[in-house]
Write an enzyme that holds these catalytic residues in place. Structure first.
Site, PDB file in Angstrom:
ATOM      1  N   GLU A   1       0.700  -1.167   0.028  1.00  0.00           N
ATOM      2  CA  GLU A   1       0.064  -0.034   0.028  1.00  0.00           C
ATOM      3  C   GLU A   1       0.942   1.115  -0.036  1.00  0.00           C
ATOM      4  OE1 GLU A   1      -3.348   0.851   2.631  1.00  0.00           O
ATOM      5  OE2 GLU A   1      -4.031  -1.430   2.398  1.00  0.00           O
TER       6      GLU A   1
ATOM      7  N   ASP B   1     -10.318   2.232   7.725  1.00  0.00           N
ATOM      8  CA  ASP B   1     -10.164   3.565   6.933  1.00  0.00           C
ATOM      9  C   ASP B   1     -11.242   4.530   7.536  1.00  0.00           C
ATOM     10  OD1 ASP B   1      -8.434   2.868   4.872  1.00  0.00           O
ATOM     11  OD2 ASP B   1     -10.031   2.123   3.569  1.00  0.00           O
TER      12      ASP B   1
ATOM     13  N   HIS C   1      -5.429   0.537  -2.378  1.00  0.00           N
ATOM     14  CA  HIS C   1      -5.858  -0.568  -2.059  1.00  0.00           C
ATOM     15  C   HIS C   1      -5.699  -1.764  -3.124  1.00  0.00           C
ATOM     16  CE1 HIS C   1      -9.330   0.343   1.067  1.00  0.00           C
ATOM     17  NE2 HIS C   1      -8.137   0.619   1.553  1.00  0.00           N
TER      18      HIS C   1
ATOM     19  N   HIS D   1      -4.622   6.963  -0.256  1.00  0.00           N
ATOM     20  CA  HIS D   1      -3.829   5.567  -0.121  1.00  0.00           C
ATOM     21  C   HIS D   1      -4.414   4.711  -1.343  1.00  0.00           C
ATOM     22  CE1 HIS D   1      -7.246   4.846   2.362  1.00  0.00           C
ATOM     23  NE2 HIS D   1      -7.220   3.447   2.214  1.00  0.00           N
TER      24      HIS D   1
END
Length: 153
Positions: A38, A113, A102, A100
């Site tokens: 990630e 999250d 996934h 971010h």
């Protein structure tokens, strides 16, 4: 890749615009490989009345903690990137939110999250949240304790 802006619309009619260069940087961090970690950073741009224009971002640092299903932005470089953008733009560019990745085609926020956003993101101004999937972006707008998913137009 992206050669034009990506535009998202909120229920109140306000727009969130991602510049092509930023969209391409975000897309470059997709978790394509089975061991791709990630990635995460902060979003930088300007507010025009109720509209938000994303013009820059911080990219992952070698000091961030990254694994396949987790990322922790611990590097001070993210705040430094915001501070430098603010200074260079004479106060026009600001922190707008977070991004971010996934490891899924069409990403959706996890319970982690949601918990993190509600606990850590406090602002009187709207903040934008982006999750980069392998083929799509998930974009949300957080106003106080409310989170709205934005629709791409």
């Amino acid at each position: 890749m992206f050669d034009r802006e990506l535009v998202f619309k909120a229920l109140d009619g306000s727009l969130f615009v991602i510049s092509p260069n930023v969209a391409n940087i975000l897309f470059s961090y997709r978790q394509i490989g089975t061991s791709s970690p990630e990635s995460a950073g902060v979003l930088i741009g300007e507010r025009r009345d109720t509209h938000i224009i994303l013009k820059d971002l911080s990219e992952p640092s070698k000091f961030d903690i990254r694994s396949r299903f987790m990322v922790d932005r611990i590097s001070k470089h993210h705040q430094k990137t915001v501070d430098e953008a603010f200074k260079k733009s004479n106060g026009e560019l600001h922190y707008l939110g977070e991004w971010h990745t996934h490891p899924e085609d069409v990403p959706n926020p996890s319970i982690t999250d949601y918990t993190s956003w509600h606990k850590n993101l406090k602002s009187d101004l709207p903040l934008v949240l982006i999750i980069v999937g392998r083929t799509h972006f998930w974009v949300g707008k957080k106003i106080k304790n409310n989170l709205e998913v934005l629709k791409q137009i």
